[in-house]
Design a protein around this motif. Structure first.
Motif, PDB file in Angstrom:
ATOM      1  N   CYS A 139      65.390  17.532 -39.191  1.00  0.00           N
ATOM      2  CA  CYS A 139      65.442  18.303 -40.444  1.00  0.00           C
ATOM      3  C   CYS A 139      64.412  19.402 -40.429  1.00  0.00           C
ATOM      4  O   CYS A 139      63.349  19.284 -39.931  1.00  0.00           O
ATOM      5  CB  CYS A 139      65.199  17.394 -41.641  1.00  0.00           C
ATOM      6  SG  CYS A 139      66.562  16.287 -41.957  1.00  0.00           S
ATOM      7  N   ALA A 193      72.537  19.476 -47.128  1.00  0.00           N
ATOM      8  CA  ALA A 193      73.716  19.489 -46.258  1.00  0.00           C
ATOM      9  C   ALA A 193      73.347  19.950 -44.853  1.00  0.00           C
ATOM     10  O   ALA A 193      73.798  19.361 -43.860  1.00  0.00           O
ATOM     11  CB  ALA A 193      74.799  20.391 -46.845  1.00  0.00           C
ATOM     12  N   ASN A 194      72.523  20.973 -44.751  1.00  0.00           N
ATOM     13  CA  ASN A 194      72.099  21.456 -43.431  1.00  0.00           C
ATOM     14  C   ASN A 194      71.279  20.403 -42.698  1.00  0.00           C
ATOM     15  O   ASN A 194      71.447  20.199 -41.492  1.00  0.00           O
ATOM     16  CB  ASN A 194      71.290  22.750 -43.566  1.00  0.00           C
ATOM     17  CG  ASN A 194      72.144  23.932 -43.933  1.00  0.00           C
ATOM     18  OD1 ASN A 194      73.347  23.940 -43.715  1.00  0.00           O
ATOM     19  ND2 ASN A 194      71.524  24.938 -44.520  1.00  0.00           N
ATOM     20  N   CYS A 195      70.393  19.737 -43.405  1.00  0.00           N
ATOM     21  CA  CYS A 195      69.577  18.688 -42.804  1.00  0.00           C
ATOM     22  C   CYS A 195      70.454  17.534 -42.301  1.00  0.00           C
ATOM     23  O   CYS A 195      70.251  17.028 -41.201  1.00  0.00           O
ATOM     24  CB  CYS A 195      68.551  18.183 -43.809  1.00  0.00           C
ATOM     25  SG  CYS A 195      67.451  16.929 -43.164  1.00  0.00           S
ATOM     26  N   THR A 196      71.423  17.142 -43.105  1.00  0.00           N
ATOM     27  CA  THR A 196      72.330  16.066 -42.720  1.00  0.00           C
ATOM     28  C   THR A 196      73.131  16.454 -41.484  1.00  0.00           C
ATOM     29  O   THR A 196      73.272  15.664 -40.543  1.00  0.00           O
ATOM     30  CB  THR A 196      73.285  15.733 -43.882  1.00  0.00           C
ATOM     31  OG1 THR A 196      72.506  15.399 -45.030  1.00  0.00           O
ATOM     32  CG2 THR A 196      74.200  14.585 -43.534  1.00  0.00           C
ATOM     33  N   GLU A 197      73.623  17.674 -41.458  1.00  0.00           N
ATOM     34  CA  GLU A 197      74.396  18.139 -40.299  1.00  0.00           C
ATOM     35  C   GLU A 197      73.529  18.172 -39.045  1.00  0.00           C
ATOM     36  O   GLU A 197      73.971  17.766 -37.971  1.00  0.00           O
ATOM     37  CB  GLU A 197      74.971  19.523 -40.586  1.00  0.00           C
ATOM     38  CG  GLU A 197      75.879  20.033 -39.483  1.00  0.00           C
ATOM     39  CD  GLU A 197      76.499  21.379 -39.816  1.00  0.00           C
ATOM     40  OE1 GLU A 197      77.187  21.926 -38.938  1.00  0.00           O
ATOM     41  OE2 GLU A 197      76.297  21.877 -40.941  1.00  0.00           O
ATOM     42  N   ASN A 198      72.297  18.646 -39.184  1.00  0.00           N
ATOM     43  CA  ASN A 198      71.392  18.669 -38.027  1.00  0.00           C
ATOM     44  C   ASN A 198      71.102  17.266 -37.516  1.00  0.00           C
ATOM     45  O   ASN A 198      71.039  17.034 -36.300  1.00  0.00           O
ATOM     46  CB  ASN A 198      70.085  19.372 -38.395  1.00  0.00           C
ATOM     47  CG  ASN A 198      70.250  20.865 -38.554  1.00  0.00           C
ATOM     48  OD1 ASN A 198      71.221  21.454 -38.095  1.00  0.00           O
ATOM     49  ND2 ASN A 198      69.306  21.483 -39.246  1.00  0.00           N
ATOM     50  N   ASN A 237      72.494  22.820 -50.547  1.00  0.00           N
ATOM     51  CA  ASN A 237      72.759  23.437 -49.254  1.00  0.00           C
ATOM     52  C   ASN A 237      71.722  22.990 -48.221  1.00  0.00           C
ATOM     53  O   ASN A 237      72.060  22.721 -47.068  1.00  0.00           O
ATOM     54  CB  ASN A 237      72.751  24.962 -49.391  1.00  0.00           C
ATOM     55  CG  ASN A 237      73.254  25.662 -48.169  1.00  0.00           C
ATOM     56  OD1 ASN A 237      73.956  25.081 -47.362  1.00  0.00           O
ATOM     57  ND2 ASN A 237      72.901  26.929 -48.025  1.00  0.00           N
ATOM     58  N   SER A 238      70.475  22.887 -48.618  1.00  0.00           N
ATOM     59  CA  SER A 238      69.418  22.443 -47.715  1.00  0.00           C
ATOM     60  C   SER A 238      69.655  21.011 -47.250  1.00  0.00           C
ATOM     61  O   SER A 238      69.496  20.696 -46.069  1.00  0.00           O
ATOM     62  CB  SER A 238      68.067  22.560 -48.419  1.00  0.00           C
ATOM     63  OG  SER A 238      67.051  22.021 -47.626  1.00  0.00           O
TER      64      SER A 238
END
Length: 46
Positions: A46, A34-39, A31-32
């Protein structure tokens, strides 16, 4: 006999608890990432 059964049950319960924590930790890591990639895709950091 009862002592052997209780020992096996305790070992199985310990392994099941450890596996749940490992899976939960792995899910948090994914999940972390994925969030970094989306940001990053949205121009953030990140």
């Amino acid at each position: 006999m009862l002592q052997k059964v209780a020992s096996v049950a305790l070992i199985c319960a310990t392994l099941a608890i450890a596996a749940c924590n490992t899976v939960h930790g792995a899910a948090a890591d994914v999940n972390s990432v994925a969030n970094c990639t989306e940001n990053t895709i949205n121009g953030g950091k990140c």
